[in-house]
Design a protein around this motif. Structure first.
Motif, mmCIF file in Angstrom:
data_model
loop_
_atom_site.group_PDB
_atom_site.id
_atom_site.type_symbol
_atom_site.label_atom_id
_atom_site.label_comp_id
_atom_site.label_asym_id
_atom_site.label_seq_id
_atom_site.Cartn_x
_atom_site.Cartn_y
_atom_site.Cartn_z
ATOM 1 N N GLN A 17 82.267 34.244 24.090
ATOM 2 C CA GLN A 17 82.990 32.975 24.172
ATOM 3 C C GLN A 17 83.689 32.645 22.865
ATOM 4 O OE1 GLN A 17 80.222 30.007 25.546
ATOM 5 N NE2 GLN A 17 79.967 30.957 27.563
ATOM 6 N N VAL A 18 83.066 33.014 21.745
ATOM 7 C CA VAL A 18 83.696 32.820 20.440
ATOM 8 C C VAL A 18 84.873 33.773 20.271
ATOM 9 C CG1 VAL A 18 83.318 32.976 17.940
ATOM 10 C CG2 VAL A 18 81.554 31.999 19.407
ATOM 11 N N ASP A 19 84.777 34.930 20.955
ATOM 12 C CA ASP A 19 85.853 35.932 20.967
ATOM 13 C C ASP A 19 86.120 36.517 19.580
ATOM 14 O OD1 ASP A 19 87.707 37.570 22.196
ATOM 15 O OD2 ASP A 19 89.360 36.150 21.948
ATOM 16 N N GLN A 20 85.039 36.924 18.925
ATOM 17 C CA GLN A 20 85.158 37.639 17.655
ATOM 18 C C GLN A 20 84.546 39.013 17.833
ATOM 19 O OE1 GLN A 20 83.744 35.626 14.160
ATOM 20 N NE2 GLN A 20 84.895 33.748 14.574
ATOM 21 N N ASP A 21 85.356 40.044 17.634
ATOM 22 C CA ASP A 21 84.913 41.414 17.910
ATOM 23 C C ASP A 21 83.651 41.792 17.143
ATOM 24 O OD1 ASP A 21 86.946 41.816 19.698
ATOM 25 O OD2 ASP A 21 88.244 42.901 18.300
ATOM 26 N N GLU A 22 83.556 41.372 15.890
ATOM 27 C CA GLU A 22 82.385 41.749 15.093
ATOM 28 C C GLU A 22 81.115 41.135 15.666
ATOM 29 O OE1 GLU A 22 80.816 41.777 10.455
ATOM 30 O OE2 GLU A 22 82.790 40.961 10.951
ATOM 31 N N LEU A 23 81.184 39.871 16.055
ATOM 32 C CA LEU A 23 80.017 39.213 16.652
ATOM 33 C C LEU A 23 79.637 39.874 17.965
ATOM 34 C CD1 LEU A 23 80.797 35.418 16.036
ATOM 35 C CD2 LEU A 23 79.120 36.854 14.845
ATOM 36 N N ASP A 49 78.652 51.911 24.494
ATOM 37 C CA ASP A 49 80.034 52.372 24.646
ATOM 38 C C ASP A 49 81.008 51.307 24.156
ATOM 39 O OD1 ASP A 49 79.934 54.986 25.575
ATOM 40 O OD2 ASP A 49 79.665 54.392 27.652
ATOM 41 N N GLU A 50 80.774 50.071 24.576
ATOM 42 C CA GLU A 50 81.665 48.989 24.165
ATOM 43 C C GLU A 50 81.533 48.715 22.671
ATOM 44 O OE1 GLU A 50 82.795 44.351 25.259
ATOM 45 O OE2 GLU A 50 81.235 45.376 26.406
ATOM 46 N N ALA A 51 80.294 48.739 22.172
ATOM 47 C CA ALA A 51 80.078 48.517 20.742
ATOM 48 C C ALA A 51 80.754 49.610 19.920
ATOM 49 C CB ALA A 51 78.584 48.479 20.437
ATOM 50 N N HIS A 52 80.687 50.836 20.406
ATOM 51 C CA HIS A 52 81.316 51.974 19.725
ATOM 52 C C HIS A 52 82.826 51.769 19.638
ATOM 53 C CE1 HIS A 52 82.639 56.224 19.209
ATOM 54 N NE2 HIS A 52 81.515 56.335 18.522
ATOM 55 N N LYS A 57 87.576 50.022 16.405
ATOM 56 C CA LYS A 57 88.706 49.097 16.289
ATOM 57 C C LYS A 57 88.636 48.325 14.972
ATOM 58 C CE LYS A 57 90.631 45.024 18.671
ATOM 59 N NZ LYS A 57 90.431 44.112 19.831
ATOM 60 N N LEU A 58 87.433 47.950 14.580
ATOM 61 C CA LEU A 58 87.225 47.186 13.346
ATOM 62 C C LEU A 58 87.145 48.076 12.105
ATOM 63 C CD1 LEU A 58 84.451 44.819 14.751
ATOM 64 C CD2 LEU A 58 86.733 44.080 14.015
ATOM 65 N N GLU A 59 87.177 49.394 12.313
ATOM 66 C CA GLU A 59 87.002 50.376 11.233
ATOM 67 C C GLU A 59 85.676 50.149 10.504
ATOM 68 O OE1 GLU A 59 90.462 50.342 8.772
ATOM 69 O OE2 GLU A 59 91.752 51.182 10.330
ATOM 70 N N ASN A 60 84.678 49.779 11.277
ATOM 71 C CA ASN A 60 83.326 49.557 10.749
ATOM 72 C C ASN A 60 82.535 50.844 10.899
ATOM 73 O OD1 ASN A 60 80.718 48.817 10.170
ATOM 74 N ND2 ASN A 60 80.614 47.130 11.627
ATOM 75 N N GLN A 61 82.628 51.715 9.887
ATOM 76 C CA GLN A 61 81.995 53.032 9.986
ATOM 77 C C GLN A 61 80.474 52.944 9.996
ATOM 78 O OE1 GLN A 61 83.560 55.668 6.984
ATOM 79 N NE2 GLN A 61 85.397 56.086 8.178
ATOM 80 N N ALA A 62 79.940 51.990 9.236
ATOM 81 C CA ALA A 62 78.481 51.849 9.208
ATOM 82 C C ALA A 62 77.955 51.469 10.584
ATOM 83 C CB ALA A 62 78.076 50.788 8.183
ATOM 84 N N GLY A 63 78.631 50.535 11.235
ATOM 85 C CA GLY A 63 78.227 50.144 12.577
ATOM 86 C C GLY A 63 78.415 51.257 13.580
ATOM 87 N N GLN A 64 79.533 51.965 13.446
ATOM 88 C CA GLN A 64 79.822 53.067 14.367
ATOM 89 C C GLN A 64 78.773 54.166 14.241
ATOM 90 O OE1 GLN A 64 83.876 54.373 14.080
ATOM 91 N NE2 GLN A 64 83.648 55.989 15.612
#
Length: 251
Positions: A17-23, A49-52, A57-64
């Motif tokens: 609902q906040v619509d922030q990809d990182e959250l 899959d969606e988190a990946h 998209k966010l270029e968050n390599q640690a999260g990926q």
């Protein structure tokens, strides 16, 4: 302690609902872990899959990297060894780029697991060797015990018995250092088995007798009895002529 799945799903809905990809990515990861804890692999995979995608998209390599590692876990559970290798290799590359030692260890452990169950022991070996070296350098004795108890049998399976002996000895030392007496006993059993396979029956009996004593001290009578049975089997193989050489010659 398991993650509360209902709370995790509610948090995910709030993040959407906040619509922030990182959250959303963080909430998806938490939901996936909650599903994994419950053995609900398909639902966990869907969330990952969606988190990946979002981490990319966010270029968050640690999260990926963390997501890929969990995807490797699911693939291992589903016996999809090829996918497990792919995801673990992806995670390893990302963790290496970030200089994340713990992540590298975890990724190599998953890679080794996937390769071993696929019958590719020789390819699994260097990953476990590197992982052991990393945890030993970091002084992580608990991690060293967990990894060495996989490394030693792998050497043995590959017929590299002298290295297996060294690995079992190192496992015993690490286990002793953290008070893991049961693993000390298991290391001694491994040493006894290797010595027997190398034709050193008396050395094998010595190691097994020490294992029996540890199991007995831990109150594990069944395991102690199993070791004694193996000792009896090995003792019967010692040639009588060799035993006679150890005694003074009769007149």
């Amino acid at each position: 302690m398991k993650i509360n799945l209902d709370e995790a799903l509610n948090d995910l809905e709030a993040a959407r609902q906040v619509d922030q990809d990182e959250l959303v990515a963080n909430a998806l990861f938490t939901v996936a872990v909650a599903y994994l804890d419950r053995g609900r692999f398909d639902e966990a995979n869907e969330a990952l899959d969606e988190a990946h995608y979002l981490c990319g998209k966010l270029e968050n390599q640690a999260g990926q990297a963390q997501v890929a590692l969990r995807m490797a876990d699911i693939a291992l559970n589903l016996k999809d060894h090829a996918l497990a290798q792919t995801r673990a290799a992806e995670a390893l590359g990302l963790f290496e780029s970030a200089g994340d030692v713990a992540g590298q260890v975890n990724s190599r452990e998953r890679l080794a697991a996937a390769l071993t169950v696929a019958g590719r022991d020789a390819e699994a070996l260097p990953h476990l060797e590197t992982a052991v070296a990393l945890v030993a350098e970091a002084g992580d004795k608990v991690g060293e015990v967990l990894l060495r108890q996989r490394l030693a049998p792998l050497y043995r399976a590959l017929g590299r018995l002298p290295e297996a002996v060294e690995a079992y000895e190192a496992l015993g030392r690490a286990a002793e250092a953290v008070g893991e007496r049961q693993r000390v006993a298991l290391a001694l059993v491994g040493l006894g088995t290797c010595a027997a396979e190398m034709g050193r029956l008396k050395a094998a009996l010595g190691a097994l007798d020490k294992a029996r004593a540890v199991f007995t001290g831990l109150g594990q009578g069944t395991r102690a009895a199993q070791v004694m049975e193996e000792m009896a089997r090995l003792a019967a193989q010692i040639p009588e002529a060799a035993a006679a050489q150890d005694s003074p010659a009769s007149d």
